[in-house]
Scaffold this motif. Sequence first.
Motif, PDB file in Angstrom:
ATOM      1  N   ASP A 118       0.795  -1.177   0.422  1.00 58.08           N
ATOM      2  CA  ASP A 118      -0.548  -0.207  -0.412  1.00 58.08           C
ATOM      3  C   ASP A 118       0.632   0.946  -0.103  1.00 58.08           C
ATOM      4  N   VAL A 119       1.564   1.596  -0.588  1.00 59.60           N
ATOM      5  CA  VAL A 119       3.160   2.102   0.007  1.00 59.60           C
ATOM      6  C   VAL A 119       3.309   2.722  -1.789  1.00 59.60           C
ATOM      7  N   ILE A 120       3.034   3.971  -1.579  1.00 57.31           N
ATOM      8  CA  ILE A 120       3.676   4.083  -2.926  1.00 57.31           C
ATOM      9  C   ILE A 120       4.945   4.766  -3.427  1.00 57.31           C
ATOM     10  N   LEU A 121       6.094   3.988  -4.441  1.00 54.96           N
ATOM     11  CA  LEU A 121       7.556   4.250  -4.273  1.00 54.96           C
ATOM     12  C   LEU A 121       7.613   5.374  -5.623  1.00 54.96           C
ATOM     13  N   ALA A 122       8.165   6.401  -4.854  1.00 55.48           N
ATOM     14  CA  ALA A 122       9.215   7.417  -5.281  1.00 55.48           C
ATOM     15  C   ALA A 122      10.623   7.562  -6.435  1.00 55.48           C
ATOM     16  N   LEU A 123      10.171   6.986  -7.663  1.00 53.34           N
ATOM     17  CA  LEU A 123      11.588   6.185  -8.159  1.00 53.34           C
ATOM     18  C   LEU A 123      12.213   6.790  -9.409  1.00 53.34           C
ATOM     19  N   PRO A 124      13.198   7.287  -9.486  1.00 56.12           N
ATOM     20  CA  PRO A 124      14.331   7.966  -9.983  1.00 56.12           C
ATOM     21  C   PRO A 124      13.132   7.832 -11.681  1.00 56.12           C
ATOM     22  N   ASP A 125      13.758   8.343 -12.607  1.00 56.30           N
ATOM     23  CA  ASP A 125      12.749   8.550 -13.762  1.00 56.30           C
ATOM     24  C   ASP A 125      14.968   8.719 -14.361  1.00 56.30           C
ATOM     25  N   ALA A 126      15.503   7.902 -14.452  1.00 53.28           N
ATOM     26  CA  ALA A 126      16.962   7.680 -15.125  1.00 53.28           C
ATOM     27  C   ALA A 126      16.168   6.447 -15.536  1.00 53.28           C
ATOM     28  N   MET A 127      15.266   4.955 -15.076  1.00 54.77           N
ATOM     29  CA  MET A 127      14.676   4.165 -15.369  1.00 54.77           C
ATOM     30  C   MET A 127      13.980   4.414 -17.025  1.00 54.77           C
ATOM     31  N   LEU A 128      13.839   5.365 -17.644  1.00 58.03           N
ATOM     32  CA  LEU A 128      12.767   5.740 -18.596  1.00 58.03           C
ATOM     33  C   LEU A 128      14.181   4.944 -19.207  1.00 58.03           C
ATOM     34  N   ASP A 129      15.051   5.429 -19.936  1.00 60.66           N
ATOM     35  CA  ASP A 129      15.961   4.823 -20.601  1.00 60.66           C
ATOM     36  C   ASP A 129      15.734   3.259 -21.104  1.00 60.66           C
ATOM     37  N   LYS A 130      15.019   2.366 -19.736  1.00 60.33           N
ATOM     38  CA  LYS A 130      15.712   0.928 -20.421  1.00 60.33           C
ATOM     39  C   LYS A 130      13.985   0.657 -20.222  1.00 60.33           C
ATOM     40  N   LEU A 131      13.328   1.685 -20.391  1.00 66.39           N
ATOM     41  CA  LEU A 131      11.184   0.866 -20.551  1.00 66.39           C
ATOM     42  C   LEU A 131      11.203   1.274 -22.030  1.00 66.39           C
ATOM     43  N   PRO A 132      10.423  -0.106 -22.013  1.00 68.69           N
ATOM     44  CA  PRO A 132      10.060  -0.065 -23.621  1.00 68.69           C
ATOM     45  C   PRO A 132       9.106   0.732 -23.738  1.00 68.69           C
ATOM     46  N   ARG A 133       9.702   2.090 -25.528  1.00 69.23           N
ATOM     47  CA  ARG A 133       8.660   2.606 -25.529  1.00 69.23           C
ATOM     48  C   ARG A 133       8.773   2.675 -27.032  1.00 69.23           C
TER      49      ARG A 133
END
Length: 777
Positions: free
Chosen positions: A450-465
């Motif tokens: 039930d906790v929301i994680l604040a994650l660095p957006d640097a991981m966007l480079d590894k996510l599918p686009r």
Amino acid sequence: MKQVRSTIVLMVLFFAGLLGLWGLDRWGMPTGAQRRAGQQRVLPAMADLGELGVRRVEIDRDGKQLVFERRGPARWQMVRPMDVAADPAGVDALIRNLKELRRSPDAGAVSGPAESFGLDHPAAVIRLFGGSESGDREIAALEVGKTLRGVTYVRAAGSSDVDVVDGKLAASLDRSPTSWREVNLVPTPSFQATGLTVTRGGMTVKAERSAAGRWNLTTPLKLPADGPRIESLLAALSAVRVLGEGGFAADDVKDFAPYGLDRPEATLEVDSPAQAGGPLVLAVGKKVPGHDDRVYVRRGDQDDVVEVSDRFVREIPREGTALRSQSVADFNPGAVREIRVDAMGTTFRIERRRDGWRMLAPRDEKADTFLVQSFLNQLAGLKASEFLAADRVAQPGLDPPALAIRLWEGGPAEEGTTPAVPQGPPSFSLRLGRHDVLRKTMYGRLDGDDVILALPDAMLDKLPRSKYAFRDRGVLAISPATVSRLTVSRPGLTAVVEPDRTSSSPNQWKMVSPVKAPADVRAVTQILGILSDLRAEDFAGDVEAVPSFGLDKPGVSLAWELDPQAAAAAAPEGAGADAGRKGRLDVGKPAAGKPGAFYASLEGRPFVFVLPAAAIEPLGAELRDTAIFSTTAADVRRLVFRLPGRTLAFSRRTPPKGDPSDWSPEAGTDMAGIDLSRFNDLVAQVSRLHAQRFLQYDGPIPDAAGLARPRLEIELRGDPARPPEVLRLGRSEGGVLAAAAGRSASGAVFALPAAAWDALIESLSSRTELPRSPFAP
């Protein structure tokens, strides 16, 4: 014969003796050394007693009895005169001292009437029991008499021998029952703890130490734990001690409400393999009245209440995230068997095979092992900057999520087998929601959390686009030996090259359009190298969206044709005769966010991809051979410079010596500014001149080139039977100088670096000294 028999008999007797000694040792028969050592002890029955052999200790003194019972390897319980935890160090020290009691080597056993040693009515009697769980077999008993001048008289029960021992033994028996009580409420050292459970305010967090020594949360979720934070809490617990004898607030308590222990402020459980009977439980109650720095506590296996310092309470977390590591994932990237990513309305399913990763959905094709492993490593190292309650984040975008990631661990699938559907819950499941650009944060949540994680957006480079994410980045592989034609199209120019079959040298190419001329082998080889292993830097989207990538009007195109036999061998079974024989690569506009890279597409392929600058650069190279002259420096015998208003002609002796005397001015040549010592270098550089590029391959030379009336004409003459080589230099603009070979009004125009040639023209026109290296790039 008799000697042999004697030898056999002696050997039999020898081995029989060894067997007998082994049997005596096996049956517990003491050796002579053991008997002598036992005779030196006051309590010989304890000589061979193991550390845990004593299970019960009774001390009778002054008509009162102290009884201790063992409750585990390192725990003792006082059962008389009160039922409380006993100090294990004190009880174990007493047992060790009794075991090591030895007769005085000088006095030995003392004889005399018992009353003279205070043993007719012993000051104390100590009995040790062992055997069964209840410790009902008496092992030894010691009567303690008078203590005089630092020594004490003792006697083993049932013995008439009186021994003199150190008086410290009697002093240890003078302790009050309270002084025997356990004051260290959590005696487990932090390094021995294997589990910790914290309950506070409706929150329960459980952590376990792995075999590798790393802490992990198991409740409420399986997550990496904050190891240093847990070690700090365990260290604080191991320091919790009763505040003196007055700190024992109450014994045999039936109602814990007055101490706040009916509903404890916090409860802590510490697991350790050294603890018998389960985890050690510590309940924390309310503050001690009148002492704001003290709290009531109770150990779970006891019914007494004690007072301790409240400093350890600050280490007890109030929120479940306090013991949680910033690391989000708890999996081994090398053990992941299957990956599923739901994004952009597509499910990516990737499975580990023994020969690498295979994409099963949305298409069955080879996955890029490096990209997949980088993706897993990024997840394994992912850290949250904050743990946020759901009411603290406006529109996290997690229901439904923008992207979901699930991983299953296990061994790789066998090649050729039908992909198995993963059984059981995933090892890791993460949802990703809104991207907060201002905070450079992505919001995420683990399944069941039930906790929301604040994650660095640097991981966007590894996510599918795009739906081509994770696909193998290798998009083309053509053997250079099979290529029979290359066509490069750029604005205003289309050049075609083919292998030169007439050449006796290998890997020779010729330009067949727009003119017939030798091709630049190095430039062609670079292009073939690209085609042999063309790899995308990224995938941008579907080829249907060509206008948005500038592919409807490509800036550069590369087309190729393959040798028919090689193409047929490489074509799939049942394909047509022309299958795979031709292809084309189109390059569009610059890729967003990737300096030097461009969007590109391949004919017949459904995707648009990104090519790095290194793959684009050879497509802009000059395909025609850039060598201007065929004459070598050694063959040049006459050199003429013609400028408006000035002509300079020089002859060279035959054969040349390689020094300034090789050259001499012809009649009428003005030598102002001319240094003959530089002529050999000058001729060598002119004879191997290469164009930067061709401005046109053929056709009338435009007047704008300034070649109808050149600024300088250079003539090189070698073999008298052959016409001279002529170089005309025209207009200079933008760092480029237009030049042509020969004196024809039509033909090729090429570019030379303006700075060097302008310097040469200026020196010849003004009669100043020639530049030392005028044709340097």
